[in-house]
Scaffold this motif. Structure first.
Motif, PDB file in Angstrom:
ATOM      1  N   VAL A 203       0.853  -1.186   0.000  1.00  0.00           N
ATOM      2  CA  VAL A 203       0.000   0.000   0.000  1.00  0.00           C
ATOM      3  C   VAL A 203       0.894   1.243   0.000  1.00  0.00           C
ATOM      4  N   HIS A 204       0.615   2.144  -0.940  1.00  0.00           N
ATOM      5  CA  HIS A 204       1.420   3.351  -1.111  1.00  0.00           C
ATOM      6  C   HIS A 204       0.740   4.533  -0.456  1.00  0.00           C
ATOM      7  N   VAL A 205       1.489   5.256   0.351  1.00  0.00           N
ATOM      8  CA  VAL A 205       0.953   6.400   1.099  1.00  0.00           C
ATOM      9  C   VAL A 205       1.825   7.623   0.847  1.00  0.00           C
ATOM     10  N   LEU A 206       1.218   8.795   1.098  1.00  0.00           N
ATOM     11  CA  LEU A 206       1.960  10.037   0.865  1.00  0.00           C
ATOM     12  C   LEU A 206       3.160  10.138   1.801  1.00  0.00           C
ATOM     13  N   ASP A 207       2.941   9.812   3.082  1.00  0.00           N
ATOM     14  CA  ASP A 207       3.999   9.959   4.090  1.00  0.00           C
ATOM     15  C   ASP A 207       3.623   9.143   5.327  1.00  0.00           C
ATOM     16  N   ALA A 208       4.458   9.229   6.367  1.00  0.00           N
ATOM     17  CA  ALA A 208       4.219   8.427   7.574  1.00  0.00           C
ATOM     18  C   ALA A 208       2.896   8.797   8.237  1.00  0.00           C
ATOM     19  N   ALA A 209       2.500  10.066   8.164  1.00  0.00           N
ATOM     20  CA  ALA A 209       1.224  10.470   8.766  1.00  0.00           C
ATOM     21  C   ALA A 209       0.065   9.763   8.062  1.00  0.00           C
ATOM     22  N   ALA A 210       0.126   9.673   6.740  1.00  0.00           N
ATOM     23  CA  ALA A 210      -0.933   8.997   5.977  1.00  0.00           C
ATOM     24  C   ALA A 210      -0.923   7.495   6.246  1.00  0.00           C
ATOM     25  N   ALA A 211       0.249   6.957   6.615  1.00  0.00           N
ATOM     26  CA  ALA A 211       0.370   5.524   6.888  1.00  0.00           C
ATOM     27  C   ALA A 211      -0.483   5.111   8.079  1.00  0.00           C
ATOM     28  N   GLU A 212      -0.730   6.059   8.984  1.00  0.00           N
ATOM     29  CA  GLU A 212      -1.450   5.760  10.227  1.00  0.00           C
ATOM     30  C   GLU A 212      -2.812   5.106   9.963  1.00  0.00           C
ATOM     31  N   ALA A 213      -3.447   5.449   8.836  1.00  0.00           N
ATOM     32  CA  ALA A 213      -4.761   4.883   8.505  1.00  0.00           C
ATOM     33  C   ALA A 213      -4.724   3.357   8.394  1.00  0.00           C
ATOM     34  N   PHE A 214      -3.521   2.796   8.122  1.00  0.00           N
ATOM     35  CA  PHE A 214      -3.423   1.362   7.864  1.00  0.00           C
ATOM     36  C   PHE A 214      -2.734   0.575   8.974  1.00  0.00           C
ATOM     37  N   VAL A 215      -2.114   1.312   9.903  1.00  0.00           N
ATOM     38  CA  VAL A 215      -1.271   0.663  10.903  1.00  0.00           C
ATOM     39  C   VAL A 215      -2.080   0.358  12.159  1.00  0.00           C
ATOM     40  N   ALA A 216      -1.773  -0.776  12.796  1.00  0.00           N
ATOM     41  CA  ALA A 216      -2.491  -1.191  14.003  1.00  0.00           C
ATOM     42  C   ALA A 216      -2.562  -0.046  15.005  1.00  0.00           C
ATOM     43  N   GLU A 217      -3.705   0.072  15.632  1.00  0.00           N
ATOM     44  CA  GLU A 217      -4.008   1.148  16.586  1.00  0.00           C
ATOM     45  C   GLU A 217      -2.821   1.454  17.503  1.00  0.00           C
ATOM     46  N   GLY A 218      -2.412   2.716  17.506  1.00  0.00           N
ATOM     47  CA  GLY A 218      -1.335   3.120  18.409  1.00  0.00           C
ATOM     48  C   GLY A 218       0.042   2.644  17.981  1.00  0.00           C
ATOM     49  N   PHE A 219       0.086   1.871  16.890  1.00  0.00           N
ATOM     50  CA  PHE A 219       1.364   1.239  16.540  1.00  0.00           C
ATOM     51  C   PHE A 219       2.391   2.261  16.078  1.00  0.00           C
ATOM     52  N   LEU A 220       1.902   3.339  15.423  1.00  0.00           N
ATOM     53  CA  LEU A 220       2.852   4.323  14.930  1.00  0.00           C
ATOM     54  C   LEU A 220       3.644   4.931  16.093  1.00  0.00           C
ATOM     55  N   GLN A 221       2.961   5.085  17.248  1.00  0.00           N
ATOM     56  CA  GLN A 221       3.658   5.577  18.442  1.00  0.00           C
ATOM     57  C   GLN A 221       4.531   4.483  19.055  1.00  0.00           C
ATOM     58  N   GLN A 222       3.988   3.249  19.044  1.00  0.00           N
ATOM     59  CA  GLN A 222       4.692   2.153  19.725  1.00  0.00           C
ATOM     60  C   GLN A 222       5.598   1.362  18.785  1.00  0.00           C
TER      61      GLN A 222
ATOM     62  N   VAL B  23       8.071  -1.170   4.317  1.00  0.00           N
ATOM     63  CA  VAL B  23       8.133  -1.788   5.647  1.00  0.00           C
ATOM     64  C   VAL B  23       6.865  -2.617   5.861  1.00  0.00           C
ATOM     65  N   ILE B  24       7.045  -3.807   6.417  1.00  0.00           N
ATOM     66  CA  ILE B  24       5.901  -4.640   6.799  1.00  0.00           C
ATOM     67  C   ILE B  24       5.639  -4.393   8.280  1.00  0.00           C
ATOM     68  N   VAL B  25       4.402  -3.980   8.591  1.00  0.00           N
ATOM     69  CA  VAL B  25       4.037  -3.655   9.978  1.00  0.00           C
ATOM     70  C   VAL B  25       2.678  -4.290  10.298  1.00  0.00           C
ATOM     71  N   PRO B  26       2.326  -4.395  11.596  1.00  0.00           N
ATOM     72  CA  PRO B  26       0.999  -4.937  11.935  1.00  0.00           C
ATOM     73  C   PRO B  26      -0.106  -4.052  11.368  1.00  0.00           C
ATOM     74  N   ARG B  27      -1.169  -4.665  10.854  1.00  0.00           N
ATOM     75  CA  ARG B  27      -2.228  -3.930  10.165  1.00  0.00           C
ATOM     76  C   ARG B  27      -3.369  -3.582  11.117  1.00  0.00           C
ATOM     77  N   ARG B  28      -3.959  -2.416  10.867  1.00  0.00           N
ATOM     78  CA  ARG B  28      -5.175  -2.020  11.577  1.00  0.00           C
ATOM     79  C   ARG B  28      -6.295  -2.987  11.197  1.00  0.00           C
ATOM     80  N   ALA B  29      -7.019  -3.484  12.184  1.00  0.00           N
ATOM     81  CA  ALA B  29      -8.055  -4.489  11.922  1.00  0.00           C
ATOM     82  C   ALA B  29      -9.097  -3.948  10.937  1.00  0.00           C
ATOM     83  N   ASP B  30      -9.513  -4.790   9.987  1.00  0.00           N
ATOM     84  CA  ASP B  30     -10.604  -4.482   9.054  1.00  0.00           C
ATOM     85  C   ASP B  30     -10.280  -3.384   8.044  1.00  0.00           C
ATOM     86  N   VAL B  31      -9.062  -2.951   7.973  1.00  0.00           N
ATOM     87  CA  VAL B  31      -8.700  -1.943   6.970  1.00  0.00           C
ATOM     88  C   VAL B  31      -7.888  -2.628   5.878  1.00  0.00           C
ATOM     89  N   ALA B  32      -8.267  -2.383   4.639  1.00  0.00           N
ATOM     90  CA  ALA B  32      -7.517  -2.897   3.493  1.00  0.00           C
ATOM     91  C   ALA B  32      -7.332  -4.417   3.531  1.00  0.00           C
TER      92      ALA B  32
END
Ligand code: TXA
Ligand code: MG
Length: 334
Positions: free
Chosen positions: A61-80, A99-108
């Motif tokens: 999944v391609h995103v504009l930047d790390a802030a936009a990535a938050e929509a796809f990343v597991a809750e709170g994961f961007l901080q943790q 980067v492969i990271v844990p996914r936000r549930a039910d997104v994409a």
């Protein structure tokens, strides 16, 4: 249909096509992607059908930047995020790093092939950046985009290659040839230590230099997590049979075959000679980045010329050649 990426109107048109659930050939700095909005499973499923790619094979999944990535990343994961994952995004985004990271549930769901993880990349290409920005303005958080080739074949590095794969029905945003030429480096950040799933122009050495983060190779990784599905041995295969062969052996074989040699495409740094009219000689650049830029276009050009064999001189074993060596080995296995 080709849209000219240098035109602002074409960027808006591309964003409209994608926002309404359509497919688009998207230029990135690595290779062209076959893009669809990542938050729309129906649009993403059209990618799998068009490519002939098995479902469950996750897409980046391609995103504009790390802030936009938050929509796809597991809750709170961007901080943790493990320190290394956040550091990789900061240091190499936008750029040819996934980067492969844990996914936000039910997104994409469809884009991630139902996996609990997701591959994210912020592409550096100005056309891709412009499209992603125009999409954010339309409420679209990111684009699923595998390389825009049929499953198992060579990745496209020009808009014309994309049209050769899928025909005129798939619109392509034409930004000319991709400056990197091979797919992004993929680092799995879900396992404690970062693990290299696919080599690219951002090397483990470059990551070490910049961040003092040690990237492990899958064979030496501490746990035995599954391989990336895309690391199938036979991948990136041209139609012609590709063999890696030393320049001395090539020359000996060409001498033996003489002027009646069949249609062989040869890509070598060491100059070789042939008297045969059907043999196609092409010089491989001495520089790894230039060789990467030419690689897929060269394989396609040999196929176009109707060669039945491709002989490629093995590349040096130094780290900057690793990604090219990887793609050549897969092409030879195909
Ligand atoms: O440079 C690139 O990465 C290009 C451009 C278009 O951005 N894209 C690309 O996508 O090469 P694709 O789909 O051809 O390759 C993506 C690879 C596949 O091997 C896939 O298995 C792996 O990334 N991948 C994606 N998501 C993953 C995940 N959650 N876990 C493990 N591997 C994943
Ligand atoms: Mg691919």
């Amino acid at each position: 249909m080709l849209l000219d990426a240098s035109s602002p109107a074409a960027i808006e048109q591309a964003a409209d096509i994608l926002a309404s659930g359509g497919l688009l050939g998207l230029p990135t700095e690595t290779v062209y992607g076959l893009a669809a909005r990542a938050d729309n499973d129906e649009a993403v499923n059209a990618i799998f059908t068009t490519k002939g790619r098995p479902k469950g094979h996750p897409l980046i999944v391609h995103v504009l930047d790390a802030a936009a990535a938050e929509a796809f990343v597991a809750e709170g994961f961007l901080q943790q995020l493990p320190d290394h994952a956040a550091a990789l995004m900061r240091a190499f985004w936008p750029g040819p790093l996934t980067v492969i990271v844990p996914r936000r549930a039910d997104v994409a769901d469809a884009a991630a092939g139902q996996h609990a993880t997701i591959g994210l990349r912020s592409p550096a290409h100005p056309a891709a950046q412009a499209v992603l920005k125009a999409l954010l303005a339309r409420g679209v958080p990111g684009l699923a985009a595998p390389s825009a080739n049929r499953f198992g074949s060579v990745s496209p590095t020009t808009a014309q290659h994309v049209t050769q794969e899928f025909g005129e029905a798939v619109p392509v945003l034409d930004a000319g040839a991709c400056p990197v030429g091979i797919e992004s480096t993929i680092i799995d950040c879900t396992r404690g230590t970062p693990v290299l799933l696919r080599p690219g122009v951002i090397t483990p050495e470059a990551i070490w230099q910049k961040l003092q983060v040690r990237v492990q190779y899958p064979q030496t990784a501490t746990d035995n997590a599954p391989q990336a599905p895309g690391t199938l041995a036979a991948h990136y295969a041209p139609r012609a049979k590709l063999r890696l062969m030393g320049a001395k052996d090539m020359q000996a074989a060409l001498d033996l075959l003489g002027k009646d040699a069949p249609a062989i495409g040869i890509w070598s740094r060491t100059p070789v000679r042939s008297k045969a009219s059907k043999v196609r000689l092409a010089a491989m650049p001495d520089n790894a980045a230039e060789a990467a830029r030419e690689l897929f276009a060269r394989l396609r050009a040999f196929d176009e010329q109707g060669v039945t064999l491709i002989w490629v001189e093995p590349v040096p074993t130094s780290p900057e050649w690793e990604a090219v060596a990887d793609r050549l080995q897969r092409a030879a296995a195909g």
